[in-house]
Design a protein around this motif. Sequence first.
Motif, PDB file in Angstrom:
ATOM      1  N   GLN A   3       0.821  -1.193   0.000  1.00  0.00           N
ATOM      2  CA  GLN A   3       0.000   0.000   0.000  1.00  0.00           C
ATOM      3  C   GLN A   3       0.859   1.248   0.000  1.00  0.00           C
ATOM      4  O   GLN A   3       2.010   1.238   0.443  1.00  0.00           O
ATOM      5  N   LEU A   4       0.276   2.335  -0.506  1.00  0.00           N
ATOM      6  CA  LEU A   4       0.894   3.648  -0.514  1.00  0.00           C
ATOM      7  C   LEU A   4       0.041   4.571   0.332  1.00  0.00           C
ATOM      8  O   LEU A   4      -1.157   4.712   0.079  1.00  0.00           O
ATOM      9  N   VAL A   5       0.645   5.193   1.320  1.00  0.00           N
ATOM     10  CA  VAL A   5      -0.070   6.066   2.237  1.00  0.00           C
ATOM     11  C   VAL A   5       0.405   7.495   2.029  1.00  0.00           C
ATOM     12  O   VAL A   5       1.587   7.792   2.193  1.00  0.00           O
ATOM     13  N   GLU A   6      -0.521   8.386   1.690  1.00  0.00           N
ATOM     14  CA  GLU A   6      -0.215   9.768   1.380  1.00  0.00           C
ATOM     15  C   GLU A   6      -0.586  10.686   2.536  1.00  0.00           C
ATOM     16  O   GLU A   6      -1.491  10.390   3.324  1.00  0.00           O
ATOM     17  N   SER A   7       0.090  11.828   2.599  1.00  0.00           N
ATOM     18  CA  SER A   7      -0.226  12.850   3.579  1.00  0.00           C
ATOM     19  C   SER A   7       0.275  14.196   3.069  1.00  0.00           C
ATOM     20  O   SER A   7       1.079  14.261   2.141  1.00  0.00           O
ATOM     21  N   GLY A   8      -0.206  15.274   3.680  1.00  0.00           N
ATOM     22  CA  GLY A   8       0.288  16.598   3.378  1.00  0.00           C
ATOM     23  C   GLY A   8      -0.655  17.500   2.615  1.00  0.00           C
ATOM     24  O   GLY A   8      -0.364  18.690   2.434  1.00  0.00           O
ATOM     25  N   GLY A   9      -1.786  16.980   2.156  1.00  0.00           N
ATOM     26  CA  GLY A   9      -2.734  17.809   1.445  1.00  0.00           C
ATOM     27  C   GLY A   9      -3.448  18.767   2.377  1.00  0.00           C
ATOM     28  O   GLY A   9      -3.375  18.651   3.599  1.00  0.00           O
ATOM     29  N   GLY A  10      -4.146  19.729   1.788  1.00  0.00           N
ATOM     30  CA  GLY A  10      -4.878  20.693   2.584  1.00  0.00           C
ATOM     31  C   GLY A  10      -5.292  21.899   1.782  1.00  0.00           C
ATOM     32  O   GLY A  10      -5.248  21.901   0.552  1.00  0.00           O
ATOM     33  N   LEU A  11      -5.700  22.933   2.503  1.00  0.00           N
ATOM     34  CA  LEU A  11      -6.145  24.189   1.914  1.00  0.00           C
ATOM     35  C   LEU A  11      -5.064  25.241   2.086  1.00  0.00           C
ATOM     36  O   LEU A  11      -4.541  25.432   3.191  1.00  0.00           O
ATOM     37  N   VAL A  12      -4.729  25.932   1.003  1.00  0.00           N
ATOM     38  CA  VAL A  12      -3.695  26.957   1.039  1.00  0.00           C
ATOM     39  C   VAL A  12      -4.082  28.086   0.089  1.00  0.00           C
ATOM     40  O   VAL A  12      -4.774  27.860  -0.909  1.00  0.00           O
ATOM     41  N   GLN A  13      -3.653  29.299   0.409  1.00  0.00           N
ATOM     42  CA  GLN A  13      -3.895  30.430  -0.473  1.00  0.00           C
ATOM     43  C   GLN A  13      -2.913  30.435  -1.635  1.00  0.00           C
ATOM     44  O   GLN A  13      -1.824  29.866  -1.559  1.00  0.00           O
ATOM     45  N   ALA A  14      -3.315  31.077  -2.716  1.00  0.00           N
ATOM     46  CA  ALA A  14      -2.437  31.200  -3.876  1.00  0.00           C
ATOM     47  C   ALA A  14      -1.105  31.816  -3.471  1.00  0.00           C
ATOM     48  O   ALA A  14      -1.057  32.784  -2.715  1.00  0.00           O
ATOM     49  N   GLY A  15      -0.031  31.242  -3.988  1.00  0.00           N
ATOM     50  CA  GLY A  15       1.305  31.679  -3.639  1.00  0.00           C
ATOM     51  C   GLY A  15       1.926  30.918  -2.492  1.00  0.00           C
ATOM     52  O   GLY A  15       3.133  31.045  -2.252  1.00  0.00           O
ATOM     53  N   GLY A  16       1.144  30.119  -1.811  1.00  0.00           N
ATOM     54  CA  GLY A  16       1.635  29.347  -0.686  1.00  0.00           C
ATOM     55  C   GLY A  16       2.289  28.057  -1.110  1.00  0.00           C
ATOM     56  O   GLY A  16       2.451  27.768  -2.300  1.00  0.00           O
ATOM     57  N   SER A  17       2.654  27.257  -0.112  1.00  0.00           N
ATOM     58  CA  SER A  17       3.376  26.015  -0.349  1.00  0.00           C
ATOM     59  C   SER A  17       2.767  24.866   0.435  1.00  0.00           C
ATOM     60  O   SER A  17       2.183  25.058   1.506  1.00  0.00           O
ATOM     61  N   LEU A  18       2.921  23.676  -0.105  1.00  0.00           N
ATOM     62  CA  LEU A  18       2.570  22.436   0.564  1.00  0.00           C
ATOM     63  C   LEU A  18       3.610  21.386   0.214  1.00  0.00           C
ATOM     64  O   LEU A  18       4.227  21.449  -0.853  1.00  0.00           O
ATOM     65  N   ARG A  19       3.771  20.430   1.102  1.00  0.00           N
ATOM     66  CA  ARG A  19       4.658  19.303   0.844  1.00  0.00           C
ATOM     67  C   ARG A  19       3.887  18.007   1.031  1.00  0.00           C
ATOM     68  O   ARG A  19       3.420  17.711   2.132  1.00  0.00           O
ATOM     69  N   TYR A 111       1.092   0.638  -8.439  1.00  0.00           N
ATOM     70  CA  TYR A 111       0.260   0.785  -7.254  1.00  0.00           C
ATOM     71  C   TYR A 111      -0.077   2.252  -7.056  1.00  0.00           C
ATOM     72  O   TYR A 111       0.730   3.135  -7.380  1.00  0.00           O
ATOM     73  N   TRP A 112      -1.258   2.488  -6.516  1.00  0.00           N
ATOM     74  CA  TRP A 112      -1.764   3.841  -6.333  1.00  0.00           C
ATOM     75  C   TRP A 112      -2.136   4.107  -4.891  1.00  0.00           C
ATOM     76  O   TRP A 112      -2.639   3.223  -4.190  1.00  0.00           O
ATOM     77  N   GLY A 113      -1.902   5.330  -4.448  1.00  0.00           N
ATOM     78  CA  GLY A 113      -2.389   5.764  -3.157  1.00  0.00           C
ATOM     79  C   GLY A 113      -3.864   6.116  -3.224  1.00  0.00           C
ATOM     80  O   GLY A 113      -4.489   6.089  -4.289  1.00  0.00           O
ATOM     81  N   GLN A 114      -4.428   6.456  -2.083  1.00  0.00           N
ATOM     82  CA  GLN A 114      -5.859   6.759  -2.010  1.00  0.00           C
ATOM     83  C   GLN A 114      -6.186   8.172  -2.473  1.00  0.00           C
ATOM     84  O   GLN A 114      -7.352   8.481  -2.721  1.00  0.00           O
ATOM     85  N   GLY A 115      -5.194   9.021  -2.589  1.00  0.00           N
ATOM     86  CA  GLY A 115      -5.386  10.398  -2.999  1.00  0.00           C
ATOM     87  C   GLY A 115      -5.470  11.340  -1.818  1.00  0.00           C
ATOM     88  O   GLY A 115      -6.000  10.994  -0.761  1.00  0.00           O
ATOM     89  N   THR A 116      -4.944  12.545  -1.992  1.00  0.00           N
ATOM     90  CA  THR A 116      -5.028  13.580  -0.972  1.00  0.00           C
ATOM     91  C   THR A 116      -5.444  14.885  -1.641  1.00  0.00           C
ATOM     92  O   THR A 116      -4.925  15.251  -2.695  1.00  0.00           O
ATOM     93  N   GLN A 117      -6.396  15.573  -1.036  1.00  0.00           N
ATOM     94  CA  GLN A 117      -6.970  16.775  -1.630  1.00  0.00           C
ATOM     95  C   GLN A 117      -6.060  17.978  -1.410  1.00  0.00           C
ATOM     96  O   GLN A 117      -5.638  18.257  -0.287  1.00  0.00           O
ATOM     97  N   VAL A 118      -5.790  18.700  -2.486  1.00  0.00           N
ATOM     98  CA  VAL A 118      -5.082  19.976  -2.433  1.00  0.00           C
ATOM     99  C   VAL A 118      -6.012  21.039  -2.995  1.00  0.00           C
ATOM    100  O   VAL A 118      -6.454  20.935  -4.140  1.00  0.00           O
ATOM    101  N   THR A 119      -6.314  22.044  -2.189  1.00  0.00           N
ATOM    102  CA  THR A 119      -7.183  23.132  -2.610  1.00  0.00           C
ATOM    103  C   THR A 119      -6.444  24.452  -2.463  1.00  0.00           C
ATOM    104  O   THR A 119      -5.955  24.776  -1.379  1.00  0.00           O
ATOM    105  N   VAL A 120      -6.358  25.209  -3.548  1.00  0.00           N
ATOM    106  CA  VAL A 120      -5.662  26.489  -3.571  1.00  0.00           C
ATOM    107  C   VAL A 120      -6.690  27.583  -3.823  1.00  0.00           C
ATOM    108  O   VAL A 120      -7.331  27.604  -4.877  1.00  0.00           O
ATOM    109  N   SER A 121      -6.842  28.486  -2.876  1.00  0.00           N
ATOM    110  CA  SER A 121      -7.807  29.569  -2.990  1.00  0.00           C
ATOM    111  C   SER A 121      -7.157  30.797  -3.608  1.00  0.00           C
ATOM    112  O   SER A 121      -5.956  31.046  -3.437  1.00  0.00           O
ATOM    113  N   SER A 122      -7.951  31.592  -4.312  1.00  0.00           N
ATOM    114  CA  SER A 122      -7.447  32.792  -4.969  1.00  0.00           C
ATOM    115  C   SER A 122      -7.505  33.996  -4.056  1.00  0.00           C
ATOM    116  O   SER A 122      -8.135  33.978  -3.005  1.00  0.00           O
TER     117      SER A 122
END
Length: 122
Positions: A3-19, A111-122
């Motif tokens: 299995q592949l386990v993902e983490s690090g997604g979330g909500l961020v404003q435009a210009g921001g960063s995520l890992r 193999y695929w992970g379950q997916g993690t949501q990344v949302t970037v607001s303007s």
Amino acid sequence: QVQLVESGGGLVQAGGSLRLSCAASGSIFSINTMGWYRQAPGSQRALVATITSGGKTNYTDSVKDRFTISRDSAKTVYLQMNSLKPEDTAVYYCYALITPGQLWRGMTNAYWGQGTQVTVSS
């Protein structure tokens, strides 16, 4: 078992960063290529970046100057995302080409992970 386990997604404003991070576990003989795909609402899943076991990287043009893919010896792949844009909003999926097994080698599969949501607001 693999299995592949993902983490690090979330909500961020435009210009921001995520890992994002993705860790492979289970009965694994070896891992070749690892990478990230993404799927925006109403769109098909598309490649973001890949990295081979030798460290060779490949990026889609829209993220080449902003994202960095990397991996370590602990079967983990990362995606550093800088200067995020609203167009980057999507579900991000980790994938890996894995040969399963412990004492004996199995057949290499994707193999695929379950997916993690990344949302970037303007």
